[in-house]
Motif scaffolding. Structure first.
Motif, PDB file in Angstrom:
ATOM      1  N   GLN A 101      23.672 -54.638 -28.596  1.00 24.48           N
ATOM      2  CA  GLN A 101      24.330 -53.930 -29.529  1.00 24.48           C
ATOM      3  C   GLN A 101      23.577 -54.278 -30.925  1.00 24.48           C
ATOM      4  O   GLN A 101      23.289 -55.454 -31.256  1.00 24.48           O
ATOM      5  CB  GLN A 101      25.691 -54.110 -29.747  1.00 24.48           C
ATOM      6  CG  GLN A 101      26.450 -53.481 -30.604  1.00 24.48           C
ATOM      7  CD  GLN A 101      27.890 -53.523 -30.688  1.00 24.48           C
ATOM      8  OE1 GLN A 101      28.462 -52.740 -30.016  1.00 24.48           O
ATOM      9  NE2 GLN A 101      28.443 -54.437 -31.529  1.00 24.48           N
ATOM     10  N   GLY A 104      25.746 -51.603 -34.487  1.00 26.76           N
ATOM     11  CA  GLY A 104      26.820 -51.001 -34.108  1.00 26.76           C
ATOM     12  C   GLY A 104      26.597 -49.744 -33.075  1.00 26.76           C
ATOM     13  O   GLY A 104      27.513 -49.051 -32.585  1.00 26.76           O
ATOM     14  N   ARG A 188      28.691 -45.600 -29.695  1.00 27.64           N
ATOM     15  CA  ARG A 188      28.978 -46.792 -30.248  1.00 27.64           C
ATOM     16  C   ARG A 188      29.676 -47.897 -29.374  1.00 27.64           C
ATOM     17  O   ARG A 188      29.878 -49.054 -29.800  1.00 27.64           O
ATOM     18  CB  ARG A 188      30.350 -46.241 -31.233  1.00 27.64           C
ATOM     19  CG  ARG A 188      29.991 -45.366 -32.480  1.00 27.64           C
ATOM     20  CD  ARG A 188      29.351 -46.349 -33.541  1.00 27.64           C
ATOM     21  NE  ARG A 188      29.005 -45.883 -34.625  1.00 27.64           N
ATOM     22  CZ  ARG A 188      28.409 -46.447 -35.621  1.00 27.64           C
ATOM     23  NH1 ARG A 188      27.868 -47.874 -35.628  1.00 27.64           N
ATOM     24  NH2 ARG A 188      28.194 -45.746 -36.805  1.00 27.64           N
TER      25      ARG A 188
END
Length: 282
Positions: A101, A104, A188
């Motif tokens: 990640q 975000g 996301r």
């Protein structure tokens, strides 16, 4: 109630490029370490080192109850294997699943590697063929995304590729395709809608159009498709004890074509046999 669209904007697609490349870098660092005498925890440490060095974090560690950077599944384990002090042995077939990640946004990818074993060439050949079939079916599914209207046809393309490879040398029957574990949307969160089945279904699934980003991840066995979850509550293994393989890439659809986010070349080499040329996200 607010519901986020499954389709990303062009700016959001561009934001997903870097986490995909970080995920790819972690797997490429782990690949040469997959050899006899190395523990699966050592593989985990190397993947974590690379992800942190790029200013990202392991999205696997963000999953409730999971504390590692990768999943490592060996032999009859197909997916979700937990890194431990287990030492890899000659001839093992090893699947490594990893994700990062970054700012975000998420990347998710998996590879399978067979550890060399000069004393068991037949076993190595069978396991390498299982990996080849699984990887090829992934690319068949990705290639389909360039031309078919919906994800249902992607699943059909994956199954058709596997069936066309003929019977498994182990079972004498068509390679098994896991039914309970499927691909997914990604953005996301690492796991988002829609689902991406690795086999034919009556449901056409989500429409393939610009903004769609999904993880294509066939999970294939040398025998039956039935699995069970081991006592660690994570590792998914075959009931009949036959080997498993897992390959995965995150793929984006945009106005000009498709782009494999977790491949440094955008998927050019893997897609070439299918006559598909990936186009960078503008």
């Amino acid at each position: 109630m607010f519901r986020r669209s499954i389709y990303k904007t062009p700016a959001q697609l561009r934001a997903m490029v870097e986490p995909g490349l970080i995920t790819a870098a972690a797997l490429e660092a782990v690949r040469p370490l997959i050899r006899a005498g190395v523990t699966t925890l050592e593989l985990d440490a190397e993947a974590n080192r690379v992800i942190l060095s790029r200013g990202a974090e392991s999205n696997f560690q963000l999953v409730r109850g999971y504390h590692h950077t990768i999943c490592v599944s060996v032999n009859e384990q197909v997916v979700h294997g937990i890194p431990t002090s287990r030492m890899l042995q000659p001839g093992d077939i090893v699947s490594v699943d990893c994700g990062a990640q970054f700012q975000g946004w998420n990347g998710d990818s998996a590879i399978t590697v067979v550890v060399p074993d000069e004393t068991r060439p037949d076993v190595v050949a069978q396991r390498e063929e299982l990996s080849r079939v699984t990887e090829g079916s992934m690319w068949a599914g990705i290639a389909a995304m360039a031309s078919v209207p919906d994800l249902g046809e992607v699943g059909a393309a994956i199954q058709e590729y596997i069936e066309a490879q003929g019977p498994s040398a182990v079972s004498g029957e068509t390679y098994g395709i896991l039914r309970e574990y499927v691909g997914h949307g990604i953005g996301r969160k690492m796991h988002e809608a829609p689902s991406v089945f690795n086999y034919r279904t009556p449901d056409p699934g989500a429409e393939i159009k610009p903004g769609l980003v999904v993880a294509i991840e066939p999970m294939v066995t040398a025998g039956g498709e039935a699995t069970f979850v081991e006592d660690d509550d994570w590792t998914v293994s075959t009931v009949d004890g036959t080997d498993g393989s897992h390959w995965e890439h995150s793929v984006a659809v945009h106005d000009a074509g498709i782009w494999v986010l977790t491949a440094p070349d955008g998927g050019a080499a893997g897609l070439a046999p299918f006559g598909v040329v990936p186009v960078p996200i503008p």
